[in-house]
Enzyme design. Structure first.
Site, PDB file in Angstrom:
ATOM      1  N   ASN A  58      39.823  36.504  39.254  1.00  0.00           N
ATOM      2  CA  ASN A  58      38.411  35.728  40.161  1.00  0.00           C
ATOM      3  C   ASN A  58      37.518  35.015  38.825  1.00  0.00           C
ATOM      4  OD1 ASN A  58      37.162  34.137  41.449  1.00  0.00           O
ATOM      5  ND2 ASN A  58      37.160  35.916  43.412  1.00  0.00           N
ATOM      6  N   TRP A  59      37.227  34.486  38.346  1.00  0.00           N
ATOM      7  CA  TRP A  59      35.716  34.403  37.361  1.00  0.00           C
ATOM      8  C   TRP A  59      34.819  34.255  38.278  1.00  0.00           C
ATOM      9  CZ3 TRP A  59      37.197  31.369  31.887  1.00  0.00           C
ATOM     10  CH2 TRP A  59      38.015  31.727  31.477  1.00  0.00           C
ATOM     11  N   LYS A  60      34.561  33.913  39.202  1.00  0.00           N
ATOM     12  CA  LYS A  60      33.727  33.234  40.455  1.00  0.00           C
ATOM     13  C   LYS A  60      32.656  31.878  39.503  1.00  0.00           C
ATOM     14  CE  LYS A  60      33.790  37.874  42.353  1.00  0.00           C
ATOM     15  NZ  LYS A  60      33.294  39.071  43.462  1.00  0.00           N
ATOM     16  N   HIS A  95      38.059  33.479  50.905  1.00  0.00           N
ATOM     17  CA  HIS A  95      37.609  35.704  49.636  1.00  0.00           C
ATOM     18  C   HIS A  95      35.928  35.530  50.709  1.00  0.00           C
ATOM     19  CE1 HIS A  95      35.169  37.275  47.169  1.00  0.00           C
ATOM     20  NE2 HIS A  95      36.441  37.715  46.401  1.00  0.00           N
ATOM     21  N   GLU A 128      41.285  42.507  50.492  1.00  0.00           N
ATOM     22  CA  GLU A 128      40.215  43.193  49.718  1.00  0.00           C
ATOM     23  C   GLU A 128      38.790  43.739  50.414  1.00  0.00           C
ATOM     24  OE1 GLU A 128      39.473  40.934  45.865  1.00  0.00           O
ATOM     25  OE2 GLU A 128      38.592  39.532  46.985  1.00  0.00           O
ATOM     26  N   SER A 154      36.765  45.784  42.694  1.00  0.00           N
ATOM     27  CA  SER A 154      36.323  46.550  41.903  1.00  0.00           C
ATOM     28  C   SER A 154      38.376  47.464  40.810  1.00  0.00           C
ATOM     29  CB  SER A 154      35.482  48.226  42.328  1.00  0.00           C
ATOM     30  OG  SER A 154      34.642  47.336  42.793  1.00  0.00           O
ATOM     31  N   GLY A 168      38.090  40.493  39.982  1.00  0.00           N
ATOM     32  CA  GLY A 168      36.928  39.912  39.583  1.00  0.00           C
ATOM     33  C   GLY A 168      36.106  39.942  38.330  1.00  0.00           C
TER      34      GLY A 168
HETATM   35  P1  PGA Z   1      35.210  42.250  41.560  1.00  0.00           P
HETATM   36  O1  PGA Z   1      35.928  41.525  42.597  1.00  0.00           O
HETATM   37  O2  PGA Z   1      36.299  43.014  40.349  1.00  0.00           O
HETATM   38  O3  PGA Z   1      34.353  42.250  40.775  1.00  0.00           O
HETATM   39  O4  PGA Z   1      35.219  43.173  42.629  1.00  0.00           O
HETATM   40  C1  PGA Z   1      37.092  41.083  43.012  1.00  0.00           C
HETATM   41  C2  PGA Z   1      36.772  39.758  44.096  1.00  0.00           C
HETATM   42  O5  PGA Z   1      35.801  39.672  44.382  1.00  0.00           O
HETATM   43  O6  PGA Z   1      37.516  39.016  44.120  1.00  0.00           O
END
Ligand code: PGA
Length: 256
Positions: free
Chosen positions: A10-12, A95, A165, A213, A234
């Site tokens: 998930n590149w956001k 999300h 999540e 994470s 992410g």
């Molecule tokens: P993160 O994000 O691995 O940076 O915690 C995961 C997500 O929000 O999908």
């Protein structure tokens, strides 16, 4: 039945430009990973989809949201059909970062149905914001799944993915804590039970994955001890070396 593992990046809202997105994507492709036992998906900002699709078909692409409307006068929105048309095959839905912008379970429910009818695999994100309320997180997860999956055809349930999540474990959460990987198993069993109660014991269940994470140093524990069917990193999906390492771990595990 043993399910293929899936690693979804998930590149956001990253990186800042199409050029940087291409470079990042190429560096991942260059890793020459074998996705023999593992499905690999990247969900970039949708404006980069067309360009990335041209570079390689080795990795499947997804979006991070779709409209809850099918088509029409909804300025700024992107429909499920449009996302599919430009190359997306998956859609992250519900999300927590979108829920804080006002998205409700009802909205997510509409999006799941639209995604399925457009041919996209919905990745439904669920999870509590904190663990301060003792065991309250079970009822929060149950409510999110029940409301978001209501009215979904039972034959389509296995075509979705459920991502647990916990918001308090995301890399972007202030004062975050790590979620202990072996504890994912309890959540997975609970989610299976919620879905079986909802759709019937004989219903084929979806892959149930973990996000929050995910890093190369905890991926193995989530997949092996927590029995996650996949992972949704992410931050570490923006680092080709770390993302490739996570894929390698998932791939090696399935061989046993
Ligand atoms: P993160 O994000 O691995 O940076 O915690 C995961 C997500 O929000 O999908």
């Amino acid at each position: 039945m043993r399910k293929r593992k899936i690693i979804i990046g998930n590149w956001k809202m990253n990186p800042e430009s199409a050029k940087l997105a291409e470079t990042l994507y190429k560096n991942i492709i260059k890793g020459k990973f074998s996705a023999q036992n593992t499905d690999v998906v990247i969900c970039p900002p949708y404006v980069f989809l067309g360009r990335l699709k041209k570079i390689s078909k080795k990795i499947q692409l997804g979006v991070q949201n779709i409209s809850k409307e099918e088509r029409g006068p909804f300025t700024g929105e992107i429909s499920a059909e449009m996302a599919y048309d430009v190359g997306a095959r998956y859609a992250i839905l519900g999300h927590s970062e979108r829920r804080t912008m006002g998205e409700t379970d009802r909205d997510v429910n509409k999006k799941i149905k639209l995604a399925l009818s457009a041919g996209l695999v919905p990745i439904l994100c669920v999870g509590e914001s904190s663990r301060e309320g003792g065991h309250e997180y079970f009822s929060i997860i149950k409510k999110q799944i029940s409301e978001c999956m209501t009215g979904v055809n039972k034959n389509s349930v296995s075509k979705t993915i459920i991502a647990y999540e916990p918001v308090w474990a995301l890399s972007s959460t202030a004062n975050r804590h790590d979620f202990a990987p072996p504890e994912f198993l309890e959540i997975k069993i609970f989610i299976k039970k919620v879905l079986s109660d909802m759709f019937g014991a004989k219903t084929e269940l979806p892959r149930i994955i973990y996000g929050g994470s995910v890093r190369p140093d905890n991926a193995l524990e989530f997949l092996r001890d927590g029995q996650a069917d996949g992972l949704l990193p992410g931050k570490d999906s923006l680092d080709p070396k770390k993302f490739l390492e996570i894929i390698k771990i998932a791939n090696s595990l399935e061989k046993h």
